[in-house]
Design a protein around this motif. Sequence first.
Motif, PDB file in Angstrom:
ATOM      1  N   LEU A  98     -45.840 117.771  53.385  1.00 56.42           N
ATOM      2  CA  LEU A  98     -45.254 117.669  54.718  1.00 56.42           C
ATOM      3  C   LEU A  98     -45.078 119.075  55.287  1.00 56.42           C
ATOM      4  N   ALA A  99     -45.638 119.302  56.449  1.00 57.14           N
ATOM      5  CA  ALA A  99     -45.407 120.558  57.164  1.00 57.14           C
ATOM      6  C   ALA A  99     -44.384 120.242  58.247  1.00 57.14           C
ATOM      7  N   VAL A 100     -43.320 121.025  58.278  1.00 57.88           N
ATOM      8  CA  VAL A 100     -42.227 120.742  59.207  1.00 57.88           C
ATOM      9  C   VAL A 100     -42.113 121.895  60.207  1.00 57.88           C
ATOM     10  N   PHE A 101     -42.089 121.519  61.460  1.00 59.11           N
ATOM     11  CA  PHE A 101     -42.003 122.471  62.566  1.00 59.11           C
ATOM     12  C   PHE A 101     -40.785 122.145  63.412  1.00 59.11           C
ATOM     13  N   SER A 102     -40.369 123.109  64.210  1.00 55.57           N
ATOM     14  CA  SER A 102     -39.270 122.904  65.150  1.00 55.57           C
ATOM     15  C   SER A 102     -39.815 123.111  66.567  1.00 55.57           C
ATOM     16  N   GLU A 103     -39.559 122.146  67.410  1.00 55.34           N
ATOM     17  CA  GLU A 103     -39.964 122.206  68.813  1.00 55.34           C
ATOM     18  C   GLU A 103     -38.964 123.094  69.551  1.00 55.34           C
ATOM     19  N   PRO A 104     -39.409 124.195  70.171  1.00 53.13           N
ATOM     20  CA  PRO A 104     -38.469 125.124  70.805  1.00 53.13           C
ATOM     21  C   PRO A 104     -37.867 124.628  72.116  1.00 53.13           C
ATOM     22  N   ASN A 105     -38.444 123.591  72.698  1.00 49.08           N
ATOM     23  CA  ASN A 105     -37.919 123.079  73.962  1.00 49.08           C
ATOM     24  C   ASN A 105     -38.081 121.560  74.016  1.00 49.08           C
ATOM     25  N   PRO A 106     -37.381 120.862  73.111  1.00 45.85           N
ATOM     26  CA  PRO A 106     -37.537 119.403  73.100  1.00 45.85           C
ATOM     27  C   PRO A 106     -36.929 118.774  74.350  1.00 45.85           C
ATOM     28  N   GLY A 107     -37.549 117.701  74.795  1.00 44.43           N
ATOM     29  CA  GLY A 107     -37.019 116.985  75.949  1.00 44.43           C
ATOM     30  C   GLY A 107     -35.667 116.368  75.660  1.00 44.43           C
ATOM     31  N   GLN A 108     -35.480 115.942  74.423  1.00 43.41           N
ATOM     32  CA  GLN A 108     -34.202 115.364  74.037  1.00 43.41           C
ATOM     33  C   GLN A 108     -33.125 116.446  74.013  1.00 43.41           C
ATOM     34  N   GLY A 109     -31.929 116.070  74.350  1.00 43.87           N
ATOM     35  CA  GLY A 109     -30.794 116.980  74.271  1.00 43.87           C
ATOM     36  C   GLY A 109     -30.523 117.751  75.536  1.00 43.87           C
ATOM     37  N   HIS A 110     -31.523 117.864  76.393  1.00 47.55           N
ATOM     38  CA  HIS A 110     -31.374 118.533  77.696  1.00 47.55           C
ATOM     39  C   HIS A 110     -30.724 119.903  77.575  1.00 47.55           C
ATOM     40  N   GLY A 111     -31.019 120.628  76.495  1.00 47.58           N
ATOM     41  CA  GLY A 111     -30.502 121.987  76.328  1.00 47.58           C
ATOM     42  C   GLY A 111     -29.068 122.065  75.846  1.00 47.58           C
ATOM     43  N   LEU A 112     -28.412 120.942  75.664  1.00 46.68           N
ATOM     44  CA  LEU A 112     -26.999 120.926  75.279  1.00 46.68           C
ATOM     45  C   LEU A 112     -26.776 121.653  73.958  1.00 46.68           C
ATOM     46  N   GLY A 113     -25.827 122.585  73.951  1.00 52.03           N
ATOM     47  CA  GLY A 113     -25.385 123.245  72.730  1.00 52.03           C
ATOM     48  C   GLY A 113     -26.246 124.387  72.244  1.00 52.03           C
ATOM     49  N   ARG A 114     -27.303 124.736  72.968  1.00 53.60           N
ATOM     50  CA  ARG A 114     -28.156 125.807  72.469  1.00 53.60           C
ATOM     51  C   ARG A 114     -28.401 126.922  73.478  1.00 53.60           C
ATOM     52  N   ALA A 115     -27.638 126.942  74.554  1.00 57.50           N
ATOM     53  CA  ALA A 115     -27.821 127.984  75.567  1.00 57.50           C
ATOM     54  C   ALA A 115     -27.545 129.372  74.996  1.00 57.50           C
ATOM     55  N   THR A 116     -26.524 129.501  74.162  1.00 59.78           N
ATOM     56  CA  THR A 116     -26.188 130.811  73.598  1.00 59.78           C
ATOM     57  C   THR A 116     -26.778 131.007  72.205  1.00 59.78           C
ATOM     58  N   MET A 117     -27.178 129.911  71.561  1.00 56.66           N
ATOM     59  CA  MET A 117     -27.736 129.998  70.213  1.00 56.66           C
ATOM     60  C   MET A 117     -28.973 129.095  70.092  1.00 56.66           C
ATOM     61  N   PRO A 118     -30.091 129.502  70.688  1.00 54.93           N
ATOM     62  CA  PRO A 118     -31.281 128.649  70.624  1.00 54.93           C
ATOM     63  C   PRO A 118     -31.782 128.419  69.198  1.00 54.93           C
ATOM     64  N   GLU A 119     -31.393 129.297  68.277  1.00 53.19           N
ATOM     65  CA  GLU A 119     -31.822 129.129  66.884  1.00 53.19           C
ATOM     66  C   GLU A 119     -31.248 127.866  66.244  1.00 53.19           C
ATOM     67  N   THR A 120     -30.263 127.241  66.919  1.00 50.84           N
ATOM     68  CA  THR A 120     -29.702 126.011  66.358  1.00 50.84           C
ATOM     69  C   THR A 120     -30.743 124.895  66.295  1.00 50.84           C
ATOM     70  N   LEU A 121     -31.826 125.013  67.052  1.00 51.10           N
ATOM     71  CA  LEU A 121     -32.911 124.033  66.922  1.00 51.10           C
ATOM     72  C   LEU A 121     -33.542 124.128  65.536  1.00 51.10           C
TER      73      LEU A 121
END
Length: 189
Positions: free
Chosen positions: A85-108
């Motif tokens: 399994l190769a696991v990636f993180s989407e840097p701008n997912p449609g889900q969540g509408h940016g909530l909670g990551r404005a100051t810490m985008p690494e939380t994705l």
Amino acid sequence: MRRFRTDPIDPDKLKHLLELADLAPSVGNSQPWRIVTVQSAEKRASVVASFEAENAYAASAYEDEKAALYRQLKLAGLKEAPVHLAVFSEPNPGQGHGLGRATMPETLAYSTVSMIHTFWLAARTEGVGVGWVSILDPEKIGEILKVDPNWHFVAYLCVGYPEEEHIAPELERARWQSRSPLDERLFRR
């Protein structure tokens, strides 16, 4: 976990484990993880070649006894594990509408690691082992798997039934390094 039996994992069991992992918490309920099941023998061989090249480069950083020990370590189960399994993180997912990551985008990416941890724990309850291969070139893995170039590579997981069970990590058993006491990493203010 680096030593796997080659026995296949029932597809329904793998699906169940991934469904459990998908319940992991994520910042803003964004579910940024993108999981690629690597089934193609050609793609797996390319991943193994990437690992071998990066591993040779990593080995060159050590000298003398550490270099000899490094060359003896089994650092991946890529050839034996029935599931990759190769696991990636989407840097701008449609889900969540940016909530909670404005100051810490690494939380994705942290959320993606939380999903991996959930998968790992669920797998262990079913007697399935997981190994995280970190000696890979993220850009090369993205190219091999032809994923969205914006995705951030987080982990390559080998999944299968263990050859044997151990409490102590393999690197400790191989005398690479022992675990240290928690008190060395626990701070009080």
